[in-house]
Structure formats: structure tokens, C-alpha cells
Design an enzyme around this catalytic site. Structure first.
Site, PDB file in Angstrom:
ATOM      1  N   HIS A   1     -12.175   4.178  -4.671  1.00  0.00           N
ATOM      2  CA  HIS A   1     -11.053   4.703  -3.864  1.00  0.00           C
ATOM      3  C   HIS A   1     -11.055   6.220  -3.969  1.00  0.00           C
ATOM      4  CE1 HIS A   1      -6.719   4.404  -2.333  1.00  0.00           C
ATOM      5  NE2 HIS A   1      -6.968   5.694  -2.460  1.00  0.00           N
TER       6      HIS A   1
ATOM      7  N   HIS B   1     -10.554  10.152  -1.716  1.00  0.00           N
ATOM      8  CA  HIS B   1     -10.273  10.974  -0.537  1.00  0.00           C
ATOM      9  C   HIS B   1     -11.187  12.189  -0.573  1.00  0.00           C
ATOM     10  CE1 HIS B   1      -6.512   8.769   0.332  1.00  0.00           C
ATOM     11  NE2 HIS B   1      -6.492   8.614  -0.975  1.00  0.00           N
TER      12      HIS B   1
ATOM     13  N   LYS C   1      -8.477  -0.227   5.607  1.00  0.00           N
ATOM     14  CA  LYS C   1      -7.365   0.241   4.777  1.00  0.00           C
ATOM     15  C   LYS C   1      -6.034   0.043   5.485  1.00  0.00           C
ATOM     16  CE  LYS C   1      -5.222   2.257   1.445  1.00  0.00           C
ATOM     17  NZ  LYS C   1      -5.382   3.393   0.580  1.00  0.00           N
TER      18      LYS C   1
ATOM     19  N   HIS D   1      -2.475   0.005   0.500  1.00  0.00           N
ATOM     20  CA  HIS D   1      -1.515   0.902  -0.158  1.00  0.00           C
ATOM     21  C   HIS D   1      -0.239   0.079  -0.292  1.00  0.00           C
ATOM     22  CE1 HIS D   1       0.207   4.919  -1.207  1.00  0.00           C
ATOM     23  NE2 HIS D   1       1.281   4.175  -1.065  1.00  0.00           N
TER      24      HIS D   1
HETATM   25  C1  NCD Z   1      -3.317  10.327  -0.969  1.00  0.00           C
HETATM   26  C2  NCD Z   1      -3.745  11.501  -0.088  1.00  0.00           C
HETATM   27  O1  NCD Z   1      -3.349  12.637  -0.400  1.00  0.00           O
HETATM   28  O2  NCD Z   1      -4.483  11.298   0.875  1.00  0.00           O
HETATM   29  N1  NCD Z   1      -2.264  10.726  -1.835  1.00  0.00           N
HETATM   30  C3  NCD Z   1      -1.898  10.137  -2.988  1.00  0.00           C
HETATM   31  O3  NCD Z   1      -0.876  10.541  -3.563  1.00  0.00           O
HETATM   32  N2  NCD Z   1      -2.590   9.178  -3.536  1.00  0.00           N
HETATM   33  C4  NCD Z   1      -2.945   9.184  -0.109  1.00  0.00           C
HETATM   34  C5  NCD Z   1      -2.804   7.897  -0.872  1.00  0.00           C
HETATM   35  O4  NCD Z   1      -3.790   7.328  -1.342  1.00  0.00           O
HETATM   36  O5  NCD Z   1      -1.660   7.422  -1.012  1.00  0.00           O
HETATM   37 ZN    ZN Z   2      -5.582   7.163  -1.999  1.00  0.00          ZN
END
Ligand code: NCD
Ligand code: ZN
Length: 350
Positions: free
Chosen positions: A14, A16, A100, A137
Site C-alpha cells: 500500500h 502513494h 481501491k 479504505h
Molecule cells: C493518504 C493520501 O495522502 O493519499 N493519506 C493518508 O492519511 N493515509 C490517503 C489514504 O490512504 O487514506
Molecule cells: Zn493510503
């Protein structure tokens, strides 16, 4: 002699990575530690189609550089209107590994998320049929539900009915934060798993208010009380097959975090493996880290286990206080300016 530790090259289930200049600044942190990563689709606009996912994958590979063996595993962003045909296309595209589910408004860039799961039934049925996992989520968004109860309510109101209705749907509850989630995943039917972040192993909600408001440990789902941290940490340390590593590293510019309305997300990638090594070591559970980081994820996704090895040594190093974002602003990593107790000393061929 300092201690050493070797594991099969891990994966991050997981992550970003963002896009453009920020992508180029952050991707190396992950590529140096992990062989593969499940890349979240919450860009603006979100990655809702196979063709958008494949184009994003190319940008990630370009940013990572030709020399890295890093493999991004792409995801589609589920909307109220995702056609079943798009799911079938995704299921026959090996570069796309999951879909997702962001409840609309639950977190960063979730405005196009799902308003009502009933609208997604054709897509969800296609996923159950083809074996494409749903990554969740898991928080309800109703403003009257206490923020610390949102994960539990999502499990009771949404996930349990969904898992019963679609018995062959593979579900990963992402970044679990509560004992309720641990219990639900552990006792669930086949095809249910969870990812666990470093922050939800290491911190409870006191960290958000330690000596003042701490925006750099604010993420969603928000940190919980100590009893929940203990349950989540114990699940990770157990090495049980349903729990695996997912950093949820989520970089935001410093100015967007240190703000009157600060963004949710913790940038953990700069020590994305070492943080887990520390936590498992402190718990006397280093012998179970390989299952959590390198074996359980591939088994759930039906992918081969990596062939390389990552070597670590107990050796202190310091994380920078700030790191470049590529966009002019700075990024503040998790544990900025602090000492990390394990260092990567080598990575064998993948
Ligand atoms: C994530 C993001 O910034 O994209 N932020 C987070 O607090 N985890 C989005 C997510 O996974 O909820
Ligand atoms: Zn995330």
C-alpha cells in the site's frame, strides 16, 4: 559485533507515489527497499481506467530509472460508475492487481469515491468472478460518527454484509488501526486480509498531541488508543498469513501539513523497511518479519515470492529533518531528524 539480519526482498502492499516532480523525488525511497509496491490510484484526477493505470505505470518506471528492478503493481479507483467491462479488462491485465474503494470524502483525493456500494455491485460482482481483490479504505464518512469509531462502524455496516453477499470477493482492509479490525480479519472467511503501516504499530493517538499539535503524524485512519495499537502490532508480529506490510507512505508538502487544515498522510518511505525492522526487533519478533514483509502478501495476491535478499545491520543513522519534494516545497519524513537503529547494507539481485 553489531547484529545483522537478512530477509527475502519485501514488497510494499500500500503506497502513494503521487505524480510528476514529486513522484520523481519519492519513488527511489521505495525502489531501494522493496521489489514491488501496490500503488494507490488517488491522483487528481483519479486513476479509474486500465489505460490510465498503464500510463501512470510508465511514468513511475521512467521516474524510478531503467536500472531499478522496481515493479509497480497498479490499482484502479472504484467509482459509482465503474463498468463491469473495465473490471474484466483490469483482470486480464497483469500490470493491474487490484481495485481501491475510497468511500467518498473519507480521505485525500476521495471526492470521486463511492457514495453507495449498491451502485458498485456490477463492478464488485465482476471482481468476485475474476478474483481481482478489493482494497478498502475502511471508514464510514457520516459526520455524526466519532472519528475514532469510523473503522469499526465500516466493518459492521459495510464490510461484513459485503463479504457475506459476495463470498468469493477477495478483500484487503487497508491500514488497519483497531482491535475490531484485527479480530474481524482474523476470524473472517477465506480471502480476507489486512495491511499494517509502521505508524499504527509504533504510535498511539497521544503522539498527535505530544507537547502540541503534531501534523506530521496525522494520517487517516487516524492513530487510535493504546489498546488498539497493541492489537494491531501484535497482529503484525504474529506473522499470520492474513496480515502483511503496507507502509501507506503518503507524502504531502510541508506547507500542506503545517496548515490550518493540514492534509492527512505520513511520509514513511525514507525508512520504509527499517521502521518495521526496529518495531519487530523491539518485540522480539524479527523471525516473523519475513512472513509479514515478504511472504504473506504474494501468497494473498497469487504472485511469486521475490528471489532477492535485503541485508540489514544494527547501525544508527539519522533521517534528514526535511527532504526534497521536486516541486519547490519540502517533505518532512516520518521520524524526521531522528535516529533509525537499523540500516540496509546490501540488496542481492532480485
Ligand atoms: C493518504 C493520501 O495522502 O493519499 N493519506 C493518508 O492519511 N493515509 C490517503 C489514504 O490512504 O487514506
Ligand atoms: Zn493510503
Amino acid at each position: 559485533m553489531s547484529r545483522t539480519f537478512t530477509i527475502i526482498t519485501p514488497d510494499d502492499w500500500h503506497l502513494h507515489l503521487r505524480d510528476g516532480a514529486m513522484l520523481a523525488s519519492v519513488v527511489g525511497n521505495t525502489a531501494r527497499r522493496f521489489r514491488r509496491a501496490i500503488v494507490m490510484p488517488n491522483l487528481t484526477p483519479p486513476v479509474t481506467t486500465v489505460s490510465a493505470a498503464l500510463a501512470y505505470r510508465e511514468r513511475i518506471l521512467d521516474a524510478a530509472g531503467v536500472d531499478t528492478p522496481f515493479v509497480p503493481l497498479m490499482t484502479l479507483y472504484l467509482t459509482d460508475n465503474t463498468p463491469a467491462a473495465e473490471i474484466h479488462a483490469a483482470a486480464s491485465e497483469p500490470a493491474v492487481q487490484a481495485v481501491k474503494l475510497y468511500p467518498a470524502g473519507a480521505t485525500t483525493n476521495s471526492d470521486s469515491g463511492v457514495t453507495d456500494l449498491a451502485r458498485c455491485m456490477p463492478a464488485l460482482e465482476a471482481m468476485a468472478e475474476t478474483g481481482l481483490p478489493l482494497l478498502v479504505h475502511g471508514e464510514v464518512t457520516a459526520p455524526d460518527v466519532d472519528i475514532f469509531d469510523r473503522e469499526r462502524r465500516f466493518i459492521d455496516d459495510i464490510l461484513e454484509p459485503l463479504s457475506q453477499r459476495l463470498e468469493s470477493l477477495k478483500i484487503v482492509v487497508e491500514h488497519i488501526t483497531t482491535r475490531d479490525a484485527v479480530d474481524w480479519v482474523r476470524s473472517g472467511r477465506d480471502g480476507i486480509a489486512a495491511t499494517i503501516t509502521p505508524q499504527h504499530i509504533l504510535l498511539n493517538r497521544n503522539a498527535l498531541f505530544q507537547g502540541g499539535l503534531r501534523p506530521h503524524v496525522y494520517c487517516l485512519p487516524v492513530l487510535k488508543a493504546e489498546q488498539h495499537r497493541e492489537a494491531v502490532a501484535e497482529a503484525a508480529f504474529s506473522g499470520e498469513g492474513r496480515f502483511f506490510l503496507g507502509t501507506d507512505s503518503a507524502p504531502h508538502l510541508r506547507g500542506d501539513k503545517e496548515s490550518a487544515c493540514g492534509c492527512a498522510g505520513i511520509y514513511s518511505a525514507p525508512a520504509g523497511l527499517e521502521l518495521y525492522v526496529e518495531a519487530f526487533d523491539d518485540a522480539g519478533a524479527l523471525d516473523r518479519l519475513e512472513a509479514f514483509a515478504s511472504l504473506n502478501g504474494p501468497r494473498f495476491y497469487g504472485l511469486p515470492v521475490n528471489e532477492g535478499r535485503v541485508h540489514l545491520r544494527e547501525e544508527h543513522w539519522q533521517l534528514p529533518a526535511v527532504m526534497p519534494s521536486g516541486t519547490g516545497g519540502e517533505l518532512v519524513p516520518f521520524r524526521a531528524g531522528e535516529t533509525i537503529r537499523w540500516a540496509i547494507t546490501g540488496v542481492d539481485p532480485q
